[in-house]
Scaffold this motif. Structure first.
Motif, short mmCIF file in Angstrom:
data_model
loop_
_atom_site.label_atom_id
_atom_site.label_comp_id
_atom_site.label_asym_id
_atom_site.label_seq_id
_atom_site.Cartn_x
_atom_site.Cartn_y
_atom_site.Cartn_z
N LEU A 6 0.83 -1.20 0.00
CA LEU A 6 0.00 0.00 0.00
C LEU A 6 0.86 1.26 0.00
O LEU A 6 0.59 2.23 -0.72
N GLY A 7 1.94 1.26 0.81
CA GLY A 7 2.83 2.41 0.82
C GLY A 7 3.51 2.62 -0.52
O GLY A 7 3.65 3.77 -0.98
N THR B 25 -1.70 15.83 -1.26
CA THR B 25 -2.36 15.69 0.03
C THR B 25 -2.55 14.21 0.33
O THR B 25 -3.04 13.46 -0.52
N LEU B 26 -2.17 13.82 1.55
CA LEU B 26 -2.40 12.47 2.05
C LEU B 26 -3.38 12.56 3.21
O LEU B 26 -3.09 13.22 4.21
N ASP B 27 -4.56 11.94 3.05
CA ASP B 27 -5.57 11.97 4.10
C ASP B 27 -5.73 10.56 4.68
O ASP B 27 -6.23 9.65 4.00
N PHE B 28 -5.27 10.39 5.93
CA PHE B 28 -5.40 9.10 6.61
C PHE B 28 -6.78 9.03 7.25
O PHE B 28 -7.00 9.53 8.37
N GLY B 29 -7.74 8.45 6.52
CA GLY B 29 -9.08 8.29 7.06
C GLY B 29 -9.19 7.07 7.95
O GLY B 29 -8.20 6.38 8.24
N ARG B 30 -10.41 6.78 8.37
CA ARG B 30 -10.61 5.63 9.27
C ARG B 30 -10.44 4.31 8.53
O ARG B 30 -9.93 3.34 9.09
N GLU B 31 -10.87 4.26 7.28
CA GLU B 31 -10.86 3.00 6.55
C GLU B 31 -9.93 3.00 5.34
O GLU B 31 -9.63 1.92 4.82
N MET B 32 -9.51 4.18 4.88
CA MET B 32 -8.68 4.20 3.68
C MET B 32 -7.77 5.42 3.68
O MET B 32 -8.02 6.41 4.40
N GLY C 163 -7.96 -0.58 -4.37
CA GLY C 163 -8.37 0.82 -4.41
C GLY C 163 -8.80 1.25 -5.79
O GLY C 163 -8.87 0.46 -6.74
N THR C 164 -9.09 2.54 -5.91
CA THR C 164 -9.53 3.13 -7.18
C THR C 164 -8.78 4.43 -7.42
O THR C 164 -8.30 5.07 -6.48
N VAL C 165 -8.72 4.83 -8.69
CA VAL C 165 -8.10 6.10 -9.08
C VAL C 165 -9.04 6.81 -10.04
O VAL C 165 -9.54 6.21 -11.00
N ARG D 284 -8.02 6.36 -3.90
CA ARG D 284 -8.58 5.90 -2.63
C ARG D 284 -8.10 4.47 -2.39
O ARG D 284 -8.46 3.56 -3.15
N LEU D 285 -7.30 4.30 -1.35
CA LEU D 285 -6.63 3.03 -1.10
C LEU D 285 -7.05 2.51 0.28
O LEU D 285 -6.65 3.07 1.31
#
Length: 392
Positions: free
Chosen positions: A295-296, A323-330, A366-368, A383-384
């Protein structure tokens, strides 16, 4: 002269485009000129047909088209639609030809403006002559300036690609040097382990030899120490030799896993892109977490591809943000720019462009999505999910 005769390598797609361009101009402007007069038609074809080789032999094409235009001027044939071949030839020699030849072509274009004005508007008043001279001069200079800008941009991108390749080579060289240094360190440690163990064993053997007759218990203890020391030294030496063997296998087998970049490597990537002249804003939101290696690596490659395409397509002075957004699930990765919005073109090579981004993201579940922004520019959103599909 040798440079003019040497064909430059051109991709098959570009050759097909040049054939289509020259054919289209011949059909459109050549036959239009032929409808006016036979001589005009032949001259038009003479200025348009050579454009097929405008990339491979730009100097010869330009001078050949100019020669036909000179015949037109000497024969007192009026300007015709086929004269557009002069502008296309000027653009070609500016973009694909030698820099010095490009400057000479601009001078020839200026001379052609004076010749055309003196011949075709000689009966007009001086105001009309000046107007036509300025208009034709602006047209010639505009085409040359457009070609010069295209050449400069191409050289800039080529320099960036060469710099990236050089950085890759330097990184590989440094990696090999680090492996060599590590092997040297392990060899010294093996020497220390073996020398230390042998020294203890020699001392214990000498002591046991002297104590064999007078103190059998002491001799047994010395022999036990020799055995323990030998086994410990042998175990340590096998571990270190195992490290050396792993390094050798990794060098011989390119499929062996190697350290790969991840999210932690993004600041270094962004600094390299900034050094290349692109303004990049970097922001991390949410609560950062440790990511799986795959993933990284996917996030890193998507950002790398997005920045590379911004350099190639967004135009000079473009600004971009990562921008890197560390959400709860992705993890959500956003790369945007405010340039022309040419964006990421799908590539036939796997791992490049939008197709490569989507393939990488799909492997991680994920998707792009990518496309022009409403206010201008281009945007890539990946979105990963943290958990791979099927529990991977």
């Amino acid at each position: 002269m040798t440079g003019m005769l040497t064909a430059r390598p051109v991709p098959a797609r570009s050759r097909a485009f040049d054939l289509f361009l020259a054919g289209g101009l011949c059909v459109t402007f050549g036959f239009l000129s032929l409808a006016q007069a036979h001589l005009e038609g032949f001259l038009a074809f003479g200025m348009l047909a050579p454009l097929v080789w405008r990339r491979t032999h730009p100097e010869l094409v330009f001078y050949g088209v100019c020669s036909v235009a000179l015949l037109q001027w000497l024969a007192q044939v009026q300007l015709m639609p086929g004269n557009v071949g002069l502008l296309v030839g000027l653009y070609a020699i500016t973009v694909y030809g030698d820099v010095q030849q490009s400057r000479i072509a601009l001078g020839i274009g200026g001379l052609g403006v004076l010749m055309a004005t003196s011949r075709y508007w000689s009966n007009s008043d001086w105001k009309q002559q000046i107007t036509m001279m300025v208009a034709l001069g602006a047209l010639v200079f505009g085409v040359w300036a457009l070609g010069e800008r295209r050449r400069t941009r191409g050289l800039y991108v080529a320099q960036l690609e060469e710099r990236a390749a050089q950085l890759e080579r330097d990184r590989d060289r440094e990696s090999k040097l680090a492996v060599s240094n590590e092997r040297t360190r392990i060899a010294r440690e093996i020497h220390d382990v073996v020398a230390h163990g042998l020294s203890i064993m020699i001392v214990q053997a000498d002591g046991g030899l002297y104590a064999a007759d007078q103190s059998p218990e002491a001799a047994k203890k010395a022999l036990a120490t020799i055995g323990d020391t030998g086994r410990a030294s042998l175990t340590e030496m096998r571990k270190m030799l195992g490290l050396l063997k792993q390094d050798e296998q990794r060098d011989l087998d390119p499929n062996q896993p190697r350290p790969q970049p991840g999210v932690s490597s993004l600041p270094e990537l962004i600094e390299n892109v900034r050094a290349a002249g692109l303004t990049v804003a970097y922001e991390v939101t949410g609560r950062p977490r440790d990511l799986p290696a795959l993933l990284g690596l996917t996030a890193y490659r998507i950002v790398q591809e997005g920045l590379t395409n911004t350099l190639k397509h967004a135009g000079p002075g473009a600004r971009t943000s990562v921008t890197l957004d560390f959400g709860r699930e992705m993890l959500t990765v956003v790369v945007t720019d405010d340039g022309r919005g040419a964006g990421v073109a799908p590539s036939s090579d796997p791992g490049h462009g939008l197709v490569g981004m989507r393939q990488r993201a799909s492997v991680s579940g994920g998707t792009v999505s990518a496309g022009p922004k409403a206010g201008g520019g281009y945007e890539v959103i990946a979105r990963l999910p943290y958990n791979l599909p099927n529990g991977g």
